[in-house]
Design an enzyme around this catalytic site. Structure first.
Site, short mmCIF file in Angstrom:
data_model
loop_
_atom_site.label_atom_id
_atom_site.label_comp_id
_atom_site.label_asym_id
_atom_site.label_seq_id
_atom_site.Cartn_x
_atom_site.Cartn_y
_atom_site.Cartn_z
N HIS A 355 0.83 -1.21 0.00
CA HIS A 355 0.00 0.00 0.00
C HIS A 355 0.86 1.25 0.00
O HIS A 355 0.60 2.21 -0.72
CB HIS A 355 -0.92 -0.02 1.22
CG HIS A 355 -1.80 1.18 1.33
ND1 HIS A 355 -1.40 2.36 1.94
CD2 HIS A 355 -3.09 1.40 0.92
CE1 HIS A 355 -2.39 3.24 1.89
NE2 HIS A 355 -3.42 2.68 1.29
N GLY A 356 1.87 1.30 0.85
CA GLY A 356 2.79 2.43 0.89
C GLY A 356 2.52 3.43 1.98
O GLY A 356 3.39 4.22 2.33
N ASP A 357 1.29 3.44 2.54
CA ASP A 357 0.97 4.34 3.65
C ASP A 357 -0.13 3.68 4.49
O ASP A 357 -1.19 4.25 4.72
CB ASP A 357 0.50 5.69 3.11
CG ASP A 357 0.35 6.74 4.20
OD1 ASP A 357 0.93 6.56 5.29
OD2 ASP A 357 -0.34 7.75 3.97
N TYR A 358 0.17 2.48 4.96
CA TYR A 358 -0.86 1.64 5.56
C TYR A 358 -1.01 1.96 7.05
O TYR A 358 -0.25 1.48 7.90
CB TYR A 358 -0.52 0.17 5.36
CG TYR A 358 -1.69 -0.75 5.62
CD1 TYR A 358 -2.80 -0.74 4.79
CD2 TYR A 358 -1.69 -1.62 6.71
CE1 TYR A 358 -3.89 -1.57 5.02
CE2 TYR A 358 -2.77 -2.46 6.95
CZ TYR A 358 -3.87 -2.43 6.11
OH TYR A 358 -4.95 -3.26 6.34
N ASN A 362 -6.21 5.17 6.92
CA ASN A 362 -6.43 4.86 5.51
C ASN A 362 -7.23 3.59 5.29
O ASN A 362 -7.25 3.05 4.19
CB ASN A 362 -5.08 4.78 4.79
CG ASN A 362 -4.45 6.14 4.63
OD1 ASN A 362 -5.15 7.15 4.59
ND2 ASN A 362 -3.13 6.19 4.57
#
Length: 427
Positions: A355-358, A362
């Protein structure tokens, strides 16, 4: 300037002869500050924004290294590059980052040896950025200051540029594209009284979430790719001209179950569902599902070659807020964090669709995934590290344990957790 460039309706320079400009850029071989800066500006005018940033970053590096070419003081050259970098971000739709760079340029130009022309450029460009965000009163004040400076200098071309900017001020903010207007109307209501305060998102007409710019385009592309792969996502109501409109899902994020839970009213949005799974369980189950998507199907790259390059750019351009570092990194500068990341870079042998920004902010109740603009192939610990930190900081140690249990990882690698948590300091 008037022979090579003209201004569009948003007061941005565009080339009169783009083919000729492209040929000149192709033949260029910059090797000093002036060359890298000029080529960076020309690449921006051609819409080649990543290349423009690369060249302007190189110009900035030369300034910081103390290179001299007789084009003014190091501080003056640094200010000029900040303005140019701000232009690149603004031209590609990232007005928030542009504002940061313009403000830095304005503050520095006010403090260094008086160079009225440089200050007028910084002030005018900041005024345009504010106008594009609908902050018209601030924009008028700045453009009036730029006009005063330019009248004092007596440069007729610059005076005219500011006069036109003032005339066109009322056309801001940037009009919405027709597909979006068809849903929200020509004068939508924007609210900032909502949970979603990050990610450049606005709540519109009480029923939609809007993002715009290159990050919105990246998110739209990833939303479209994710559909049909077993992940619940918000509905895309419309997308046009880098404006993304998402239908409100009617659910709050899992972050709402954080520190406020104990004091919440029984029917409050932050109250725990009566029989639902915990935050950690939901996040672990959803992330396991995301990470099970075959890597070879994913066209997006989030590996360290990409993320460390992005981190380097953010550090070089001064876009990292060191005051927001975790407590154990407060004594470090962004440059020191970047150096440590390079020195301690781990192997990437356990790749997933990350995801990259979990974080719990979010993920909505019902396991609906948000903010996928950074999604791409990366080490699984890119997500595991942020989720564990978020759950530990804003929920509880029990939720961290529930997360790893639901994900199916009995003994997480602490070294990799630490590394990817450190990486996130620069984003």
């Amino acid at each position: 300037m008037t022979s090579r460039y003209r201004f569009d309706e948003r007061q941005r320079m565009i080339p009169v002869d783009p083919a000729g400009l492209a040929a000149r850029v192709a033949a260029s071989a910059p090797d000093d500050f002036a060359g890298f800066r000029q080529t960076g500006i020309e690449l921006m005018l051609l819409g080649r924004f990543e290349e423009a940033l690369d060249h302007l970053d190189r110009a900035l590096e030369l300034v910081q290294a103390g290179a001299s070419d007789g084009l003014g003081s190091g501080e003056q050259r640094r200010i000029s590059v900040w303005i140019n970098l701000g232009d690149v971000y603004r031209y590609q739709g990232d007005v928030a980052t542009a504002e940061v760079l313009y403000r830095r340029a304005v503050d520095a130009a006010r403090q260094c040896a008086p160079v009225p022309e440089l200050l007028s450029f910084a002030v005018q460009h900041l005024g345009k950025a504010l106008a594009e965000q609908g902050r018209l009163a601030e924009a008028r004040t700045l453009l009036a200051e730029a006009q005063h400076l330019r009248i004092a200098e007596g440069d007729a071309e610059l005076i005219e540029s500011t006069r036109i900017a003032l005339i066109t001020l009322e056309q801001s903010p940037i009009p919405l594209p027709p597909t979006i207007v068809a849903l929200v109307g020509p004068a939508p209501t924007f609210s900032d009284e909502h949970e979603g305060q990050s990610g450049g998102v606005a709540f519109v007409n009480g029923g939609y979430w809007m993002k715009r710019g290159p990050r919105a385009a990246a998110e739209h592309e990833r939303f479209e790719w994710l559909r049909g792969r077993g992940i619940r996502l918000p509905e895309i109501a419309a997308f046009e001209a880098e404006v993304l409109l998402l239908a409100d899902a009617g659910a709050v994020s899992l972050a709402a179950r954080g520190h406020d839970y104990d004091d919440a009213e029984p029917d409050s949005a932050v109250a725990r569902p009566a029989d639902g799974p915990s935050v950690g369980t939901i996040m672990g189950t959803l992330l396991r599902r995301l990470h099970s998507i075959p890597v070879d199907e994913c066209p997006f790259d989030g590996r360290l070659d990409v993320t460390l390059a992005q981190a380097r750019r953010a550090v070089l351009e001064g876009l990292v807020d060191a005051e927001d570092f975790d407590d154990d990194n407060q004594a470090r500068t962004p440059e020191q964090v970047l150096a440590r990341l390079r020195a301690e870079r781990p192997d990437e042998t356990d790749l997933v669709v990350a995801h990259g920004d979990y974080t719990s902010a979010n993920v909505l109740e019902g396991a609906i995934l948000l903010d996928v603009g950074a999604l791409g192939v990366a080490d699984r610990y890119r997500d595991l590290a942020l989720a564990a930190r978020d759950l530990g900081d804003h929920h509880s140690a029990e939720e961290v344990a529930a997360f790893f249990s639901a994900y199916g990882l009995d003994a997480p690698d602490q070294r990799r957790l630490d590394y990817y948590r450190l990486l996130d300091e620069l984003f």
